[in-house]
Motif scaffolding. Structure first.
Motif, PDB file in Angstrom:
ATOM      1  N   SER A 132      27.265  35.035  86.024  1.00 47.10           N
ATOM      2  CA  SER A 132      26.364  36.101  86.480  1.00 47.10           C
ATOM      3  C   SER A 132      26.501  36.352  87.975  1.00 47.10           C
ATOM      4  CB  SER A 132      24.910  35.746  86.145  1.00 47.10           C
ATOM      5  OG  SER A 132      24.471  34.630  86.895  1.00 47.10           O
ATOM      6  N   LEU A 133      27.189  35.446  88.679  1.00 48.93           N
ATOM      7  CA  LEU A 133      27.460  35.631  90.107  1.00 48.93           C
ATOM      8  C   LEU A 133      28.916  36.023  90.362  1.00 48.93           C
ATOM      9  CD1 LEU A 133      25.533  32.560  91.547  1.00 48.93           C
ATOM     10  CD2 LEU A 133      24.841  34.959  91.627  1.00 48.93           C
ATOM     11  N   GLY A 134      29.689  36.159  89.291  1.00 48.00           N
ATOM     12  CA  GLY A 134      31.080  36.558  89.446  1.00 48.00           C
ATOM     13  C   GLY A 134      31.944  35.491  90.069  1.00 48.00           C
ATOM     14  N   VAL A 135      31.593  34.208  89.862  1.00 47.55           N
ATOM     15  CA  VAL A 135      32.368  33.120  90.444  1.00 47.55           C
ATOM     16  C   VAL A 135      32.753  32.121  89.356  1.00 47.55           C
ATOM     17  CG1 VAL A 135      31.448  33.362  92.771  1.00 47.55           C
ATOM     18  CG2 VAL A 135      30.245  31.905  91.133  1.00 47.55           C
ATOM     19  N   ALA A 136      33.259  30.971  89.772  1.00 54.79           N
ATOM     20  CA  ALA A 136      33.768  29.950  88.866  1.00 54.79           C
ATOM     21  C   ALA A 136      32.844  28.735  88.869  1.00 54.79           C
ATOM     22  CB  ALA A 136      35.178  29.541  89.299  1.00 54.79           C
ATOM     23  N   PRO A 137      33.040  27.794  87.942  1.00 54.69           N
ATOM     24  CA  PRO A 137      32.225  26.573  87.942  1.00 54.69           C
ATOM     25  C   PRO A 137      32.435  25.755  89.209  1.00 54.69           C
ATOM     26  CG  PRO A 137      33.389  26.822  85.858  1.00 54.69           C
ATOM     27  CD  PRO A 137      33.968  27.827  86.805  1.00 54.69           C
ATOM     28  N   GLU A 138      31.603  24.731  89.369  1.00 55.95           N
ATOM     29  CA  GLU A 138      31.598  23.925  90.588  1.00 55.95           C
ATOM     30  C   GLU A 138      31.357  22.462  90.230  1.00 55.95           C
ATOM     31  OE1 GLU A 138      28.163  25.493  92.618  1.00 55.95           O
ATOM     32  OE2 GLU A 138      26.820  24.236  91.419  1.00 55.95           O
ATOM     33  N   ASP A 153      28.747  23.200  73.498  1.00 54.98           N
ATOM     34  CA  ASP A 153      27.538  23.297  74.309  1.00 54.98           C
ATOM     35  C   ASP A 153      27.898  23.552  75.770  1.00 54.98           C
ATOM     36  OD1 ASP A 153      25.444  23.050  72.459  1.00 54.98           O
ATOM     37  OD2 ASP A 153      25.643  20.876  72.400  1.00 54.98           O
ATOM     38  N   ALA A 154      28.943  22.883  76.260  1.00 53.93           N
ATOM     39  CA  ALA A 154      29.370  23.112  77.644  1.00 53.93           C
ATOM     40  C   ALA A 154      29.864  24.538  77.818  1.00 53.93           C
ATOM     41  CB  ALA A 154      30.474  22.124  78.024  1.00 53.93           C
ATOM     42  N   ALA A 155      30.596  25.050  76.838  1.00 60.61           N
ATOM     43  CA  ALA A 155      31.090  26.427  76.926  1.00 60.61           C
ATOM     44  C   ALA A 155      29.922  27.404  77.011  1.00 60.61           C
ATOM     45  CB  ALA A 155      31.969  26.758  75.721  1.00 60.61           C
ATOM     46  N   TRP A 156      28.882  27.185  76.202  1.00 60.37           N
ATOM     47  CA  TRP A 156      27.730  28.083  76.249  1.00 60.37           C
ATOM     48  C   TRP A 156      27.040  28.011  77.606  1.00 60.37           C
ATOM     49  CZ3 TRP A 156      25.821  32.258  74.429  1.00 60.37           C
ATOM     50  CH2 TRP A 156      24.487  32.587  74.659  1.00 60.37           C
ATOM     51  N   VAL A 157      26.806  26.800  78.094  1.00 59.25           N
ATOM     52  CA  VAL A 157      26.099  26.638  79.367  1.00 59.25           C
ATOM     53  C   VAL A 157      26.884  27.278  80.509  1.00 59.25           C
ATOM     54  CG1 VAL A 157      25.328  24.931  81.069  1.00 59.25           C
ATOM     55  CG2 VAL A 157      24.852  24.570  78.644  1.00 59.25           C
ATOM     56  N   LEU A 158      28.203  27.052  80.548  1.00 59.31           N
ATOM     57  CA  LEU A 158      29.007  27.524  81.668  1.00 59.31           C
ATOM     58  C   LEU A 158      29.390  29.001  81.555  1.00 59.31           C
ATOM     59  CD1 LEU A 158      31.374  24.453  82.167  1.00 59.31           C
ATOM     60  CD2 LEU A 158      29.446  25.133  83.613  1.00 59.31           C
ATOM     61  N   LEU A 159      29.569  29.510  80.331  1.00 55.29           N
ATOM     62  CA  LEU A 159      30.010  30.896  80.153  1.00 55.29           C
ATOM     63  C   LEU A 159      28.865  31.897  80.102  1.00 55.29           C
ATOM     64  CD1 LEU A 159      32.796  30.394  77.456  1.00 55.29           C
ATOM     65  CD2 LEU A 159      33.159  31.113  79.820  1.00 55.29           C
ATOM     66  N   SER A 160      27.725  31.490  79.555  1.00 56.29           N
ATOM     67  CA  SER A 160      26.669  32.464  79.283  1.00 56.29           C
ATOM     68  C   SER A 160      25.779  32.746  80.477  1.00 56.29           C
ATOM     69  CB  SER A 160      25.791  31.967  78.123  1.00 56.29           C
ATOM     70  OG  SER A 160      24.968  30.881  78.548  1.00 56.29           O
ATOM     71  N   ALA A 161      25.627  31.779  81.377  1.00 56.31           N
ATOM     72  CA  ALA A 161      24.659  31.885  82.479  1.00 56.31           C
ATOM     73  C   ALA A 161      23.241  32.088  81.955  1.00 56.31           C
ATOM     74  CB  ALA A 161      25.042  33.002  83.457  1.00 56.31           C
ATOM     75  N   GLU A 223      39.816  20.657  92.139  1.00 48.89           N
ATOM     76  CA  GLU A 223      40.902  21.453  92.724  1.00 48.89           C
ATOM     77  C   GLU A 223      41.034  22.791  92.000  1.00 48.89           C
ATOM     78  OE1 GLU A 223      45.681  21.033  93.711  1.00 48.89           O
ATOM     79  OE2 GLU A 223      44.522  19.273  93.129  1.00 48.89           O
ATOM     80  N   ARG A 224      40.975  22.767  90.665  1.00 46.60           N
ATOM     81  CA  ARG A 224      41.066  24.012  89.897  1.00 46.60           C
ATOM     82  C   ARG A 224      39.867  24.916  90.178  1.00 46.60           C
ATOM     83  NH1 ARG A 224      42.642  20.262  85.834  1.00 46.60           N
ATOM     84  NH2 ARG A 224      40.523  20.265  84.996  1.00 46.60           N
ATOM     85  N   GLU A 225      38.679  24.319  90.162  1.00 43.94           N
ATOM     86  CA  GLU A 225      37.467  25.109  90.387  1.00 43.94           C
ATOM     87  C   GLU A 225      37.438  25.710  91.785  1.00 43.94           C
ATOM     88  OE1 GLU A 225      34.642  22.332  87.466  1.00 43.94           O
ATOM     89  OE2 GLU A 225      34.374  22.294  89.642  1.00 43.94           O
ATOM     90  N   ASN A 226      37.824  24.915  92.778  1.00 42.02           N
ATOM     91  CA  ASN A 226      37.808  25.417  94.159  1.00 42.02           C
ATOM     92  C   ASN A 226      38.774  26.579  94.336  1.00 42.02           C
ATOM     93  OD1 ASN A 226      35.919  23.493  94.826  1.00 42.02           O
ATOM     94  ND2 ASN A 226      37.378  22.082  95.761  1.00 42.02           N
ATOM     95  N   ALA A 227      39.936  26.485  93.698  1.00 48.61           N
ATOM     96  CA  ALA A 227      40.912  27.571  93.795  1.00 48.61           C
ATOM     97  C   ALA A 227      40.367  28.839  93.140  1.00 48.61           C
ATOM     98  CB  ALA A 227      42.230  27.153  93.145  1.00 48.61           C
ATOM     99  N   ALA A 228      39.754  28.680  91.970  1.00 51.26           N
ATOM    100  CA  ALA A 228      39.192  29.839  91.281  1.00 51.26           C
ATOM    101  C   ALA A 228      38.012  30.411  92.055  1.00 51.26           C
ATOM    102  CB  ALA A 228      38.757  29.450  89.871  1.00 51.26           C
ATOM    103  N   PHE A 229      37.167  29.529  92.609  1.00 50.18           N
ATOM    104  CA  PHE A 229      36.007  29.986  93.378  1.00 50.18           C
ATOM    105  C   PHE A 229      36.451  30.761  94.607  1.00 50.18           C
ATOM    106  CE2 PHE A 229      31.973  29.939  95.478  1.00 50.18           C
ATOM    107  CZ  PHE A 229      31.031  29.708  94.485  1.00 50.18           C
ATOM    108  N   ALA A 230      37.473  30.233  95.313  1.00 49.33           N
ATOM    109  CA  ALA A 230      37.964  30.904  96.512  1.00 49.33           C
ATOM    110  C   ALA A 230      38.544  32.274  96.175  1.00 49.33           C
ATOM    111  CB  ALA A 230      39.018  30.039  97.194  1.00 49.33           C
ATOM    112  N   GLU A 231      39.188  32.368  95.024  1.00 48.14           N
ATOM    113  CA  GLU A 231      39.770  33.641  94.600  1.00 48.14           C
ATOM    114  C   GLU A 231      38.693  34.672  94.260  1.00 48.14           C
ATOM    115  OE1 GLU A 231      42.647  35.412  91.043  1.00 48.14           O
ATOM    116  OE2 GLU A 231      42.380  33.249  91.284  1.00 48.14           O
ATOM    117  N   LEU A 232      37.590  34.205  93.637  1.00 44.95           N
ATOM    118  CA  LEU A 232      36.567  35.122  93.138  1.00 44.95           C
ATOM    119  C   LEU A 232      35.481  35.430  94.169  1.00 44.95           C
ATOM    120  CD1 LEU A 232      36.174  33.628  89.557  1.00 44.95           C
ATOM    121  CD2 LEU A 232      37.214  35.822  90.151  1.00 44.95           C
ATOM    122  N   MET A 233      35.186  34.465  95.062  1.00 44.85           N
ATOM    123  CA  MET A 233      34.113  34.690  96.028  1.00 44.85           C
ATOM    124  C   MET A 233      34.506  35.814  96.990  1.00 44.85           C
ATOM    125  SD  MET A 233      32.161  31.976  98.486  1.00 44.85           S
ATOM    126  CE  MET A 233      30.802  32.485  99.528  1.00 44.85           C
ATOM    127  N   GLY A 234      33.610  36.752  97.160  1.00 45.82           N
ATOM    128  CA  GLY A 234      33.890  37.907  98.003  1.00 45.82           C
ATOM    129  C   GLY A 234      34.603  39.015  97.268  1.00 45.82           C
TER     130      GLY A 234
END
Length: 256
Positions: A132-138, A153-161, A223-234
């Motif tokens: 819902s924030l347009g970013v990746a997990p952390e 259950d993890a997929a629902w929690v992380l994908l659905s917001a 490492e994967r999450e940080n790369a995805a977050f950096a790509e999506l943030m902004g």
């Protein structure tokens, strides 16, 4: 910002920005990271109990400050910030007991991946709002949550917001015990004191033996999450979400 108290070898850390539902700004990230580092080194501390003051456990990252970070290249980051807090959680050698007293969003939910025991008020709710924030997990949640609650259950929690109730959190294994609000801290403290009565060296050895096999997976996930977050943030979706929050409206991700 952060209350610290000691009793019977249990150090209680209470997030204390109740006016912001204990949302993490850079100062609070630094304060909690410093407190965990200090507790790790203090021979008089056997267990850390983490909770929040007021109606919230933690509303996650302060979105108003996140908007500034995303749009202001001159913004001065904290000494530890979010990455340093996660480093401190990953490395924390003693039992960590978490008592979720109210709403937990973002890091207020994903921190449970690092809890050795997690208690939750029956009136509390959790949310991982990343999509819902347009970013990746952390916080290695893409690795720790499937191990903790199972893939779907993890997929629902992380994908659905979407919000997760206390009963749902306990059913999926995200928290260990659900308590009535007035019973939450006494029950969490009672269990923390049971652990704190044991030899610290033994507690540390047990936790090390349990967590050591996870370290490589945690490091790779971060490492994967940080790369995805950096790509999506902004990016377009993230800026739309942050602008919508600042303007008090629903985000519109049509076409994104």
């Amino acid at each position: 910002m952060l209350q610290v108290s000691d009793e019977r070898r249990v150090r209680t850390l209470t997030l204390d920005r109740p006016e912001a539902l204990n949302a993490f700004n850079e100062a609070l990230y630094d304060a909690l990271a410093d407190a965990l580092l200090a507790a790790a080194e203090d021979p008089e501390v056997a267990v850390v109990l983490l909770t929040g003051n007021g109606r919230g456990f933690s509303a996650g990252t302060d979105l108003l400050e996140m908007h500034r970070i995303a749009t202001d290249p001159t913004f001065e980051r904290g000494r530890h910030g979010f990455p340093g807090l996660v480093d401190a959680l990953v490395d924390f050698p003693k039992p960590l007991v978490v008592a979720v007293n109210g709403v937990g969003l973002g890091i207020g939910a994903t921190i449970l991946g690092f809890a050795d025991l997690a208690f939750m008020s029956s009136t509390a709710r959790l949310k991982c709002p990343f999509t819902s924030l347009g970013v990746a997990p952390e916080a290695a949640s893409s690795y720790l949550l499937p191990r903790l609650v199972g893939r779907q259950d993890a997929a629902w929690v992380l994908l659905s917001a979407e919000w997760v109730s206390a009963a749902e959190a306990q059913a999926m294994g995200l928290v260990w015990r659900v308590c009535e609000p007035d019973d939450l801290l006494p029950e969490a403290r009672r269990h923390a004191e049971v652990l704190a009565a044991r030899p610290v060296a033994s507690l540390v050895a047990v936790k090390r033996a349990m967590t050591a096999p996870l370290r490589a997976g945690i490091d790779a996930a971060r490492e994967r999450e940080n790369a995805a977050f950096a790509e999506l943030m902004g990016g377009p979706a993230n800026l739309e979400a942050l602008n919508a929050f600042a303007e008090g409206r629903e985000a519109d991700f049509t076409g994104m």
